[in-house]
Enzyme design. Structure first.
Site, PDB file in Angstrom:
ATOM      1  N   ARG A  22     -33.290   2.770 -10.552  1.00  0.00           N
ATOM      2  CA  ARG A  22     -33.206   3.762 -11.632  1.00  0.00           C
ATOM      3  C   ARG A  22     -33.185   3.116 -13.025  1.00  0.00           C
ATOM      4  O   ARG A  22     -32.555   3.647 -13.939  1.00  0.00           O
ATOM      5  CB  ARG A  22     -31.979   4.669 -11.469  1.00  0.00           C
ATOM      6  CG  ARG A  22     -31.964   5.470 -10.176  1.00  0.00           C
ATOM      7  CD  ARG A  22     -33.038   6.543 -10.229  1.00  0.00           C
ATOM      8  NE  ARG A  22     -32.949   7.426  -9.100  1.00  0.00           N
ATOM      9  CZ  ARG A  22     -32.373   8.634  -9.135  1.00  0.00           C
ATOM     10  NH1 ARG A  22     -31.854   9.097 -10.234  1.00  0.00           N
ATOM     11  NH2 ARG A  22     -32.375   9.365  -8.067  1.00  0.00           N
ATOM     12  N   ARG A  26     -32.845   8.197 -17.116  1.00  0.00           N
ATOM     13  CA  ARG A  26     -32.070   8.853 -18.168  1.00  0.00           C
ATOM     14  C   ARG A  26     -31.184   7.951 -18.996  1.00  0.00           C
ATOM     15  O   ARG A  26     -30.718   8.375 -20.047  1.00  0.00           O
ATOM     16  CB  ARG A  26     -31.252   9.991 -17.569  1.00  0.00           C
ATOM     17  CG  ARG A  26     -32.130  11.189 -17.277  1.00  0.00           C
ATOM     18  CD  ARG A  26     -31.324  12.277 -16.673  1.00  0.00           C
ATOM     19  NE  ARG A  26     -30.662  11.755 -15.495  1.00  0.00           N
ATOM     20  CZ  ARG A  26     -29.584  12.276 -14.949  1.00  0.00           C
ATOM     21  NH1 ARG A  26     -29.029  13.332 -15.480  1.00  0.00           N
ATOM     22  NH2 ARG A  26     -29.069  11.759 -13.874  1.00  0.00           N
ATOM     23  N   ARG A  35     -38.706  13.329 -21.820  1.00  0.00           N
ATOM     24  CA  ARG A  35     -38.296  14.440 -20.953  1.00  0.00           C
ATOM     25  C   ARG A  35     -38.029  15.716 -21.739  1.00  0.00           C
ATOM     26  O   ARG A  35     -38.002  16.808 -21.166  1.00  0.00           O
ATOM     27  CB  ARG A  35     -37.062  14.038 -20.136  1.00  0.00           C
ATOM     28  CG  ARG A  35     -37.389  13.252 -18.896  1.00  0.00           C
ATOM     29  CD  ARG A  35     -37.880  14.127 -17.738  1.00  0.00           C
ATOM     30  NE  ARG A  35     -36.776  14.853 -17.129  1.00  0.00           N
ATOM     31  CZ  ARG A  35     -36.574  16.140 -17.230  1.00  0.00           C
ATOM     32  NH1 ARG A  35     -37.406  16.877 -17.930  1.00  0.00           N
ATOM     33  NH2 ARG A  35     -35.550  16.708 -16.637  1.00  0.00           N
ATOM     34  N   ASP A  71     -40.535  10.073  -7.763  1.00  0.00           N
ATOM     35  CA  ASP A  71     -39.297  10.501  -7.119  1.00  0.00           C
ATOM     36  C   ASP A  71     -39.547  10.547  -5.616  1.00  0.00           C
ATOM     37  O   ASP A  71     -40.698  10.699  -5.184  1.00  0.00           O
ATOM     38  CB  ASP A  71     -38.861  11.885  -7.640  1.00  0.00           C
ATOM     39  CG  ASP A  71     -37.446  12.215  -7.182  1.00  0.00           C
ATOM     40  OD1 ASP A  71     -36.490  11.651  -7.753  1.00  0.00           O
ATOM     41  OD2 ASP A  71     -37.290  13.004  -6.233  1.00  0.00           O
ATOM     42  N   TYR A 146     -32.541  16.571   2.668  1.00  0.00           N
ATOM     43  CA  TYR A 146     -32.826  17.518   1.578  1.00  0.00           C
ATOM     44  C   TYR A 146     -33.526  18.762   2.107  1.00  0.00           C
ATOM     45  O   TYR A 146     -33.216  19.883   1.712  1.00  0.00           O
ATOM     46  CB  TYR A 146     -33.691  16.860   0.494  1.00  0.00           C
ATOM     47  CG  TYR A 146     -32.895  15.985  -0.453  1.00  0.00           C
ATOM     48  CD1 TYR A 146     -31.918  16.533  -1.276  1.00  0.00           C
ATOM     49  CD2 TYR A 146     -33.134  14.620  -0.535  1.00  0.00           C
ATOM     50  CE1 TYR A 146     -31.189  15.736  -2.140  1.00  0.00           C
ATOM     51  CE2 TYR A 146     -32.412  13.811  -1.405  1.00  0.00           C
ATOM     52  CZ  TYR A 146     -31.433  14.380  -2.199  1.00  0.00           C
ATOM     53  OH  TYR A 146     -30.714  13.590  -3.060  1.00  0.00           O
TER      54      TYR A 146
HETATM   55  O1  CP3 Z   1     -36.566   3.372 -12.290  1.00  0.00           O
HETATM   56  C1  CP3 Z   1     -36.420   4.200 -11.358  1.00  0.00           C
HETATM   57  O2  CP3 Z   1     -35.894   3.816 -10.292  1.00  0.00           O
HETATM   58  C2  CP3 Z   1     -36.836   5.624 -11.586  1.00  0.00           C
HETATM   59  C3  CP3 Z   1     -37.712   6.223 -10.549  1.00  0.00           C
HETATM   60  C4  CP3 Z   1     -36.953   7.052  -9.529  1.00  0.00           C
HETATM   61  C5  CP3 Z   1     -36.568   8.417  -9.700  1.00  0.00           C
HETATM   62  N1  CP3 Z   1     -36.025   8.840  -8.516  1.00  0.00           N
HETATM   63  C6  CP3 Z   1     -36.746   9.244 -10.907  1.00  0.00           C
HETATM   64  C7  CP3 Z   1     -35.790  10.367 -11.153  1.00  0.00           C
HETATM   65  C8  CP3 Z   1     -36.583   6.653  -8.247  1.00  0.00           C
HETATM   66  C9  CP3 Z   1     -36.741   5.278  -7.587  1.00  0.00           C
HETATM   67  C10 CP3 Z   1     -35.998   7.802  -7.620  1.00  0.00           C
HETATM   68  C11 CP3 Z   1     -35.552   7.782  -6.219  1.00  0.00           C
HETATM   69  C12 CP3 Z   1     -34.702   8.870  -5.731  1.00  0.00           C
HETATM   70  N2  CP3 Z   1     -34.762  10.209  -6.012  1.00  0.00           N
HETATM   71  C13 CP3 Z   1     -33.697   8.704  -4.750  1.00  0.00           C
HETATM   72  C14 CP3 Z   1     -33.351   7.385  -4.107  1.00  0.00           C
HETATM   73  C15 CP3 Z   1     -32.514   6.572  -5.027  1.00  0.00           C
HETATM   74  C16 CP3 Z   1     -31.095   7.001  -5.092  1.00  0.00           C
HETATM   75  O3  CP3 Z   1     -30.606   7.196  -6.224  1.00  0.00           O
HETATM   76  O4  CP3 Z   1     -30.465   7.126  -4.047  1.00  0.00           O
HETATM   77  C17 CP3 Z   1     -33.112   9.959  -4.492  1.00  0.00           C
HETATM   78  C18 CP3 Z   1     -31.979  10.255  -3.539  1.00  0.00           C
HETATM   79  C19 CP3 Z   1     -33.818  10.901  -5.293  1.00  0.00           C
HETATM   80  C20 CP3 Z   1     -33.619  12.380  -5.354  1.00  0.00           C
HETATM   81  C21 CP3 Z   1     -33.229  12.762  -6.733  1.00  0.00           C
HETATM   82  N3  CP3 Z   1     -34.126  12.967  -7.761  1.00  0.00           N
HETATM   83  C22 CP3 Z   1     -31.945  12.968  -7.237  1.00  0.00           C
HETATM   84  C23 CP3 Z   1     -30.655  12.833  -6.439  1.00  0.00           C
HETATM   85  C24 CP3 Z   1     -32.079  13.307  -8.593  1.00  0.00           C
HETATM   86  C25 CP3 Z   1     -30.991  13.709  -9.560  1.00  0.00           C
HETATM   87  C26 CP3 Z   1     -30.335  12.529 -10.127  1.00  0.00           C
HETATM   88  C27 CP3 Z   1     -29.562  12.918 -11.366  1.00  0.00           C
HETATM   89  O5  CP3 Z   1     -28.477  12.345 -11.495  1.00  0.00           O
HETATM   90  O6  CP3 Z   1     -30.052  13.721 -12.165  1.00  0.00           O
HETATM   91  C28 CP3 Z   1     -33.454  13.272  -8.909  1.00  0.00           C
HETATM   92  C29 CP3 Z   1     -34.080  13.503 -10.233  1.00  0.00           C
HETATM   93  C30 CP3 Z   1     -34.591  12.248 -10.892  1.00  0.00           C
HETATM   94  N4  CP3 Z   1     -35.455  11.378 -10.279  1.00  0.00           N
HETATM   95  C31 CP3 Z   1     -34.339  11.793 -12.216  1.00  0.00           C
HETATM   96  C32 CP3 Z   1     -35.109  10.629 -12.394  1.00  0.00           C
HETATM   97  C33 CP3 Z   1     -35.254   9.813 -13.647  1.00  0.00           C
HETATM   98  C34 CP3 Z   1     -33.374  12.427 -13.268  1.00  0.00           C
HETATM   99  C35 CP3 Z   1     -33.701  13.771 -13.701  1.00  0.00           C
HETATM  100  C36 CP3 Z   1     -34.928  13.964 -14.567  1.00  0.00           C
HETATM  101  O7  CP3 Z   1     -35.333  13.075 -15.350  1.00  0.00           O
HETATM  102  O8  CP3 Z   1     -35.473  15.075 -14.470  1.00  0.00           O
END
Ligand code: CP3
Length: 342
Positions: A22, A26, A35, A71, A146
């Site tokens: 990540r 954000r 965003r 994602d 999910y």
């Molecule tokens: O540099 C990076 O790693 C960013 C790329 C990335 C995202 N999601 C972008 C994202 C990666 C590698 C992921 C993987 C991901 N997504 C996982 C596995 C990693 C982990 O944290 O366990 C999981 C479980 C998800 C599912 C997911 N997507 C969640 C739980 C969330 C909410 C997280 C939050 O705290 O808001 C997302 C949304 C998401 N995916 C965001 C980002 C940057 C944040 C919200 C947004 O920008 O709209």
């Protein structure tokens, strides 16, 4: 070869490679500004934006690898699953998968059709990235959780009930997700990804026995398919202190560990024939610089100069994390010299 790829192969390196799960997201002011204009899924439809977001932490933090901005829910788009991604909580599935009719509605995922902008971005990033690009996908168990729960969960009660009570439906769903994940990873590799990470973020909810029966066989198929490409694979989960042997047995050249176990204890369980990635608590980036440094040094010292440690957090960068703390941590890891290996 770059120090990140050398470490994936347990070759000696000049400095410990470091990147952050990540890292593109954000915690970055530039990402938050983008965003404000585009949703996450809109960003994923524009290869230039994907490349920009992917490369920002490489330029700004000095990390040793880039991870494609996307994602784990992206393949669900191609499978015909309607969902939205909510900030702070994650994917919300409009119509969760609960029976055979729901399963039949899922299509096979064709990456070239559904996410060609992401694949174009892989090529674009490769042209200018000074460090290797990691592709990624969600593991079948985490994606299934999910789809079945309909959103984030603490106890995974519906997922566990379905897995235990309806073996056919579970196998059907996991098989489809295995195929989708395999296609997604293979497509990213074909377009130029130099390593891949399988995120099984929530698999720590399972006992070792249930992991071996209900999750490992599917993840193993994915690692076998990736192995044919010759690209190194990272296998990551959280809450997996009791599952590390089983995860290593399912596959991965590198095993990702969270912070709930000492890196040395984890590595002994995983086996020294694999590389290891992790395991700093992400909340330490919000602690004082002295505390952060002491804990980072502890992680590094537990690796004991053994080739094959990739420094990372135990889970993703928290949104509140100041960029300067990440930069300082990268510098600290790069400056670290292990005591003589005995
Ligand atoms: O540099 C990076 O790693 C960013 C790329 C990335 C995202 N999601 C972008 C994202 C990666 C590698 C992921 C993987 C991901 N997504 C996982 C596995 C990693 C982990 O944290 O366990 C999981 C479980 C998800 C599912 C997911 N997507 C969640 C739980 C969330 C909410 C997280 C939050 O705290 O808001 C997302 C949304 C998401 N995916 C965001 C980002 C940057 C944040 C919200 C947004 O920008 O709209």
């Amino acid at each position: 070869m770059s120090r990140f790829l050398l470490a994936c192969r347990r070759q000696p390196v000049d400095r410990t490679p470091v990147w952050f799960m990540r890292q593109a997201g954000r915690s970055q002011p530039g990402y938050r500004a983008l965003r404000a204009r585009y949703s996450l899924l809109e960003i994923c439809r524009h290869s230039d934006l994907v490349a920009e977001v992917t490369l920002a932490p490489v330029e700004q933090l000095g990390v040793d690898a880039a991870i494609l901005f996307a994602d784990i829910t992206v393949p669900l788009l191609g499978m015909g699953v309607a969902f939205d991604l909510r900030e702070g909580s994650g994917p919300h599935i409009h119509r969760p998968v609960r029976d055979a009719a729901d399963l039949e509605r899922l299509h096979p995922f064709e990456p070239e059709e559904t996410v060609h902008a992401l694949l174009d971005a892989v090529r674009l990033i490769r042209r200018s990235a000074p460090v290797p690009l990691i592709g990624f996908a969600g593991a079948p168990f985490t994606l299934a959780s999910y789809l079945i729960e309909g959103g984030p969960s603490r106890e995974f009660l519906r997922t566990k009930a379905l897995m235990r009570e309806d073996r056919r439906l579970w196998d059907g769903l996991m098989t489809r997700l295995t195929e989708a994940t395999t296609s997604f990873l293979r497509a990213q590799i074909a377009h130029g990804a130099q390593a891949v990470q399988l995120f099984d973020s929530w698999v720590g909810a399972l006992s070792p026995r249930e992991y071996a029966v209900y999750a490992a066989p599917y993840s193993r198929r994915i690692f076998e398919a990736v192995r044919e490409t010759g690209v190194p694979a990272i296998h990551f989960g959280t809450g997996t202190s009791g599952l590390l042997r089983e995860m290593a047995s399912a596959g991965g050249d590198v095993i990702g560990v969270d912070w709930r176990i000492g890196l040395d204890v984890a590595w002994a369980q995983i086996g020294y024939d694999r590389a290891i990635q992790g395991n700093l608590d992400p909340s330490l980036l919000l602690a004082s610089p002295e505390v952060l440094r002491a804990e980072a040094e502890d992680v590094l010292s537990r690796a004991a100069g053994r080739p094959g440690h990739i420094f990372n957090l135990g889970h993703g960068v928290l949104p509140e994390t100041p960029q300067q703390r990440l930069r300082d941590l990268v510098e600290f890891v790069h400056a670290y010299r292990p005591a003589a290996v005995v």
